[in-house]
Design a protein around this motif. Structure first.
Motif, PDB file in Angstrom:
ATOM      1  N   LYS A 106       0.815  -1.210   0.000  1.00 29.04           N
ATOM      2  CA  LYS A 106       0.000   0.000   0.000  1.00 29.04           C
ATOM      3  C   LYS A 106       0.851   1.264   0.000  1.00 29.04           C
ATOM      4  O   LYS A 106       0.377   2.351   0.336  1.00 29.04           O
ATOM      5  N   PHE A 137      -3.136  -4.924  -3.687  1.00 29.60           N
ATOM      6  CA  PHE A 137      -4.332  -4.359  -3.067  1.00 29.60           C
ATOM      7  C   PHE A 137      -5.186  -3.833  -4.213  1.00 29.60           C
ATOM      8  O   PHE A 137      -4.680  -3.170  -5.119  1.00 29.60           O
ATOM      9  N   PRO A 138      -6.485  -4.127  -4.226  1.00 23.15           N
ATOM     10  CA  PRO A 138      -7.323  -3.723  -5.358  1.00 23.15           C
ATOM     11  C   PRO A 138      -7.182  -2.235  -5.696  1.00 23.15           C
ATOM     12  O   PRO A 138      -7.300  -1.374  -4.829  1.00 23.15           O
ATOM     13  N   GLY A 180      -3.566  -2.821   6.993  1.00 19.81           N
ATOM     14  CA  GLY A 180      -3.148  -3.357   5.715  1.00 19.81           C
ATOM     15  C   GLY A 180      -1.747  -2.985   5.293  1.00 19.81           C
ATOM     16  O   GLY A 180      -1.383  -3.182   4.123  1.00 19.81           O
ATOM     17  N   GLN A 185       0.138  -7.197   6.515  1.00 17.54           N
ATOM     18  CA  GLN A 185       0.118  -8.048   5.327  1.00 17.54           C
ATOM     19  C   GLN A 185       0.730  -9.423   5.618  1.00 17.54           C
ATOM     20  O   GLN A 185       0.253 -10.439   5.111  1.00 17.54           O
ATOM     21  N   LEU A 190      -4.965 -13.474   3.950  1.00 24.54           N
ATOM     22  CA  LEU A 190      -5.512 -12.892   2.732  1.00 24.54           C
ATOM     23  C   LEU A 190      -4.434 -12.243   1.866  1.00 24.54           C
ATOM     24  O   LEU A 190      -4.606 -12.120   0.647  1.00 24.54           O
ATOM     25  N   SER A 191      -3.344 -11.826   2.479  1.00 27.00           N
ATOM     26  CA  SER A 191      -2.273 -11.153   1.739  1.00 27.00           C
ATOM     27  C   SER A 191      -0.951 -11.904   1.800  1.00 27.00           C
ATOM     28  O   SER A 191      -0.038 -11.605   1.028  1.00 27.00           O
ATOM     29  N   ASP A 234      -9.979  -8.544   9.888  1.00 21.75           N
ATOM     30  CA  ASP A 234      -9.985  -8.130   8.479  1.00 21.75           C
ATOM     31  C   ASP A 234     -11.400  -7.875   7.977  1.00 21.75           C
ATOM     32  O   ASP A 234     -11.580  -7.446   6.833  1.00 21.75           O
ATOM     33  N   THR A 236     -13.450  -9.867   6.864  1.00 18.60           N
ATOM     34  CA  THR A 236     -13.662 -10.640   5.638  1.00 18.60           C
ATOM     35  C   THR A 236     -13.488 -12.122   5.934  1.00 18.60           C
ATOM     36  O   THR A 236     -12.546 -12.508   6.633  1.00 18.60           O
ATOM     37  N   GLY A 239     -10.124 -14.177   6.601  1.00 16.75           N
ATOM     38  CA  GLY A 239      -9.098 -13.273   7.111  1.00 16.75           C
ATOM     39  C   GLY A 239      -8.936 -13.391   8.610  1.00 16.75           C
ATOM     40  O   GLY A 239      -9.498 -14.284   9.259  1.00 16.75           O
ATOM     41  N   ASN A 267      -6.787  -4.191   5.338  1.00 14.22           N
ATOM     42  CA  ASN A 267      -5.943  -5.057   4.518  1.00 14.22           C
ATOM     43  C   ASN A 267      -6.589  -5.431   3.191  1.00 14.22           C
ATOM     44  O   ASN A 267      -5.895  -5.653   2.196  1.00 14.22           O
ATOM     45  N   VAL A 268      -7.899  -5.511   3.190  1.00 15.73           N
ATOM     46  CA  VAL A 268      -8.654  -5.781   1.963  1.00 15.73           C
ATOM     47  C   VAL A 268      -9.937  -4.949   2.021  1.00 15.73           C
ATOM     48  O   VAL A 268     -10.415  -4.610   3.111  1.00 15.73           O
TER      49      VAL A 268
END
Length: 372
Positions: A106, A137-138, A180, A185, A190-191, A234, A236, A239, A267-268
């Protein structure tokens, strides 16, 4: 008696109250060097009654900055600039804390001042990013996966920044392992998709955080606290959960960590049920499991709300964020609302300087506004 305005001692450092300024990025530095904006921003909150004044995420390396305008602590010029600011914080009776950070995947993003969104291109002052795995990361550029040797070298960068923070006069070192950024991470499955000693099992995913904390604690004086900011969930499926992070916090207690600064998410992308005090239950759970003191943060804006968080045993301190941006003297107004009488600075000399940790009220220069 108000718990919000009771002192809190961590190791040999006493903070005058439990209303603390949360780290908040200002995106206003040049080459990592804090300037007059940071001096006025942080100094005003120290004069405004906050007990602990924490810096924004301060990068341990140039490529660890969230944006090109973030502050840092990787060279002598930055150290000297921070020393000027800690002097001002101390002069108002507050304790100075630095948040040490690396943004990982990030990093190298546009600051949120109408400059765009996502990653800053290299020709425009950006840089390539790194992460535990090559998963972006999106909306951001894909990072490069760190090698084993590169990961092993990261704790030394945090230790070097901590040494500089000490030279700059900081009293508290906070390791940023939330929102994140790089250490988060590594913690989150998730990462972190690694299969080596830095990934896979919870024990492997927490390894880097443990080594960073050990490296910082090794150079930080015994009488000064080390704090870790963690994202407790997270938000999610698949996560990190609050119980996962509570176990992480339990492990930190044995490594010389003195308080966990509990936040969540980052993080997401996730659907987060944001509302007043929405992260307080996570702080309470981590406090119960780890046995460590914790701070709570997240839309805590009223004095009575902050007091209740402490009275009910959910936290040992509260981090004030957006409310402190709106009102630099939030803590002094909170004291008045709770019926707490604080001595004005005229009682400690004409130069209005006090030792960090001493309770103080309105600066004598502002007293006529308080009386009228």
């Amino acid at each position: 008696m108000s718990l919000l305005f009771a002192p809190l001692t961590l190791r040999g450092t006493t903070v005058r109250n439990r209303a603390w300024l949360s780290p908040m990025c200002q995106y206003s530095a040049v080459d990592g060097v804090p300037n007059d904006w940071h001096l006025v921003h942080l100094g005003a909150r120290a004069a405004g009654g906050f007990g602990l004044v924490l810096t924004e995420a301060t990068a341990v390396t140039a490529d660890g900055r969230i944006s090109p305008q973030d502050t840092g602590l990787w060279n002598d010029q930055q150290t000297a600039a921070w020393a000027r600011i800690t002097d001002v914080i101390h002069a108002r009776g507050a304790v100075a804390g630095v948040q040490l950070a690396h943004a990982g995947r990030k990093a190298s993003t546009f600051r949120p001042f109408h400059e765009g969104h996502g990653s800053v291109p290299v020709p425009d002052g950006g840089w390539g990013t790194v992460a535990p795995s090559g998963v972006e990361f999106p909306g951001y550029e894909a990072p490069r996966e760190l090698s084993d040797d590169e990961v092993a070298a990261i704790p030394a960068t945090f230790a070097a920044a901590a040494r500089r923070a000490l030279d700059a006069g900081f009293d508290v070192a906070e390791v940023h392992a939330a929102h994140g950024y790089l250490l988060h991470q590594f913690l989150s499955p998730l990462s972190n998709h690694r299969t080596d000693r830095w990934g896979g099992s919870p024990e492997n995913r927490v390894r880097l955080l443990h080594q960073v904390v050990d490296a910082v604690r090794a150079v930080w004086p015994d009488e000064r606290p080390v704090v870790v900011r963690l994202s407790a969930t997270d938000w999610t499926e698949g996560g990190l959960t609050v119980d996962d992070v509570a176990e992480v916090a339990r492990g930190l207690a044995a490594r010389g960590v003195d308080l966990v600064d509990v936040s969540t998410g980052g993080n997401v992308p996730a659907q987060i049920p944001v509302g007043p005090g929405y992260q307080v239950p996570a702080a309470r759970r981590i406090r119960e499991v780890s046995g460590l003191p914790v701070s709570a943060v997240g839309l805590i804006s009223a004095a009575t709300q902050a007091e209740q968080v402490l009275v009910e045993g959910s936290a040992d301190a509260v981090m004030i964020a957006r409310a402190a941006l709106r009102d630099p003297s939030w803590a002094l107004h909170a004291a008045a609302e709770l019926g707490v009488t604080l001595p004005t600075l005229e009682h400690v000399g004409a130069d209005a300087r006090v030792a960090p940790g001493q309770p103080t009220g309105w600066p004598v220069q502002y007293e006529r506004a308080v009386r009228s």
